[in-house]
Motif scaffolding. Sequence first.
Motif, mmCIF file in Angstrom:
data_model
loop_
_atom_site.group_PDB
_atom_site.id
_atom_site.type_symbol
_atom_site.label_atom_id
_atom_site.label_comp_id
_atom_site.label_asym_id
_atom_site.label_seq_id
_atom_site.Cartn_x
_atom_site.Cartn_y
_atom_site.Cartn_z
ATOM 1 N N MET A 11 28.328 49.012 45.279
ATOM 2 C CA MET A 11 29.589 50.046 45.445
ATOM 3 C C MET A 11 30.090 49.898 46.410
ATOM 4 S SD MET A 11 30.167 50.762 42.654
ATOM 5 C CE MET A 11 30.958 51.999 42.358
ATOM 6 N N HIS A 12 29.642 50.232 47.772
ATOM 7 C CA HIS A 12 30.011 50.275 49.262
ATOM 8 C C HIS A 12 31.926 48.151 48.937
ATOM 9 C CE1 HIS A 12 28.242 53.093 51.639
ATOM 10 N NE2 HIS A 12 28.648 53.873 50.499
ATOM 11 N N ARG A 13 31.174 47.638 48.310
ATOM 12 C CA ARG A 13 31.643 46.256 48.882
ATOM 13 C C ARG A 13 33.322 46.565 47.720
ATOM 14 N NH1 ARG A 13 28.254 42.381 49.368
ATOM 15 N NH2 ARG A 13 27.459 42.355 47.175
ATOM 16 N N ALA A 14 32.781 46.905 46.482
ATOM 17 C CA ALA A 14 33.721 47.169 45.443
ATOM 18 C C ALA A 14 34.723 48.255 46.319
ATOM 19 C CB ALA A 14 33.160 47.125 44.105
ATOM 20 N N PHE A 110 42.520 61.877 44.551
ATOM 21 C CA PHE A 110 41.453 60.403 44.775
ATOM 22 C C PHE A 110 41.162 59.997 46.944
ATOM 23 C CE2 PHE A 110 40.540 55.772 45.712
ATOM 24 C CZ PHE A 110 39.725 55.769 45.063
ATOM 25 N N GLY A 111 39.342 59.735 46.624
ATOM 26 C CA GLY A 111 38.968 59.912 47.576
ATOM 27 C C GLY A 111 38.214 59.180 47.726
ATOM 28 N N LEU A 112 37.390 58.319 48.562
ATOM 29 C CA LEU A 112 36.210 57.171 48.572
ATOM 30 C C LEU A 112 35.891 57.680 49.787
ATOM 31 C CD1 LEU A 112 37.194 53.865 48.128
ATOM 32 C CD2 LEU A 112 36.763 55.407 46.263
ATOM 33 N N ARG A 113 34.261 57.947 49.982
ATOM 34 C CA ARG A 113 33.468 58.210 51.716
ATOM 35 C C ARG A 113 32.714 57.352 51.322
ATOM 36 N NH1 ARG A 113 31.464 64.197 53.533
ATOM 37 N NH2 ARG A 113 30.406 63.419 54.622
ATOM 38 N N PHE A 114 32.322 56.523 52.695
ATOM 39 C CA PHE A 114 31.162 55.077 52.887
ATOM 40 C C PHE A 114 30.190 56.462 53.746
ATOM 41 C CE2 PHE A 114 34.937 53.430 52.183
ATOM 42 C CZ PHE A 114 35.225 52.306 51.073
ATOM 43 N N GLU A 150 38.896 64.698 45.415
ATOM 44 C CA GLU A 150 38.064 64.981 45.294
ATOM 45 C C GLU A 150 37.830 63.152 45.826
ATOM 46 O OE1 GLU A 150 36.198 62.725 41.075
ATOM 47 O OE2 GLU A 150 38.022 64.004 41.143
ATOM 48 N N VAL A 151 36.046 63.437 46.718
ATOM 49 C CA VAL A 151 35.490 62.818 47.721
ATOM 50 C C VAL A 151 34.279 62.306 46.212
ATOM 51 C CG1 VAL A 151 34.693 62.268 49.751
ATOM 52 C CG2 VAL A 151 36.441 63.823 49.668
ATOM 53 N N VAL A 152 34.446 60.734 46.752
ATOM 54 C CA VAL A 152 33.366 59.918 45.892
ATOM 55 C C VAL A 152 32.011 59.537 46.715
ATOM 56 C CG1 VAL A 152 32.468 57.937 44.529
ATOM 57 C CG2 VAL A 152 34.505 59.419 44.277
ATOM 58 N N SER A 153 30.879 60.384 46.626
ATOM 59 C CA SER A 153 29.612 59.994 47.512
ATOM 60 C C SER A 153 28.627 59.073 47.241
ATOM 61 C CB SER A 153 29.016 60.989 48.771
ATOM 62 O OG SER A 153 28.357 61.062 49.491
ATOM 63 N N LEU A 154 28.724 58.141 47.487
ATOM 64 C CA LEU A 154 27.369 57.281 46.628
ATOM 65 C C LEU A 154 26.074 56.810 47.073
ATOM 66 C CD1 LEU A 154 29.364 54.282 45.959
ATOM 67 C CD2 LEU A 154 29.197 55.971 44.256
ATOM 68 N N ASP A 155 25.619 57.696 48.034
ATOM 69 C CA ASP A 155 24.418 57.678 48.669
ATOM 70 C C ASP A 155 23.423 58.842 47.984
ATOM 71 O OD1 ASP A 155 24.718 55.617 50.422
ATOM 72 O OD2 ASP A 155 25.908 57.350 52.222
ATOM 73 N N ARG A 156 24.129 59.612 47.347
ATOM 74 C CA ARG A 156 23.083 60.544 46.856
ATOM 75 C C ARG A 156 22.351 59.866 45.779
ATOM 76 N NH1 ARG A 156 27.993 64.396 44.066
ATOM 77 N NH2 ARG A 156 29.109 63.675 46.476
ATOM 78 N N PHE A 157 23.141 59.089 44.896
ATOM 79 C CA PHE A 157 22.379 58.726 43.934
ATOM 80 C C PHE A 157 21.676 57.007 44.416
ATOM 81 C CE2 PHE A 157 26.669 59.622 42.291
ATOM 82 C CZ PHE A 157 26.766 60.413 41.347
#
Length: 159
Positions: A11-14, A110-114, A150-157
């Motif tokens: 997901m981070h790469r995408a 829209f937001g992305l968070r790594f 809206e920030v998307v945080s993938l690490d919680r998954f």
Amino acid sequence: MSRSIDYGNLMHRAMRGLIQEVLEDVQERGLPGDHHFFITFDTAHPDAELADWLSDRYPEEMTVVMQHWFDHLEVTDEGFAVTLNFGDAPERLYIPYDAIKTFVDPSVEFGLRFETQDEAEDDDQPTPPDDGPGGGETESQPETERQDAEVVSLDRFRK
């Protein structure tokens, strides 16, 4: 031997590919409408390039704004370079995609968070606001605009 799919890194790469695609469009056509970007990045990343006075002032991370004034945007597969204005002083920056911590376009919420694994462990702790400088005509990132995105945080998954 156990094997698993590393969805977090995929997901981070995408998401970094999405940032590259957006920046390539801006490079070719400019920023449309009210779109603008707040980009927070790791200034200590080994491939990040910024003036010594900026890295001295922001030794860990910095948030830049691409809005009214930016110049010479060059997008590659590894990162992007751009000239931004810091208090009437144009400075060239090179930001690798791997150094990006957040990418926000508040005009469309829209937001992305790594996050790194260490940051994910501290998820319950509030994140202090970043008072980094802005590029373009904005000196700092207003807190109200940051909260609207809206920030998307993938690490919680991640397990």
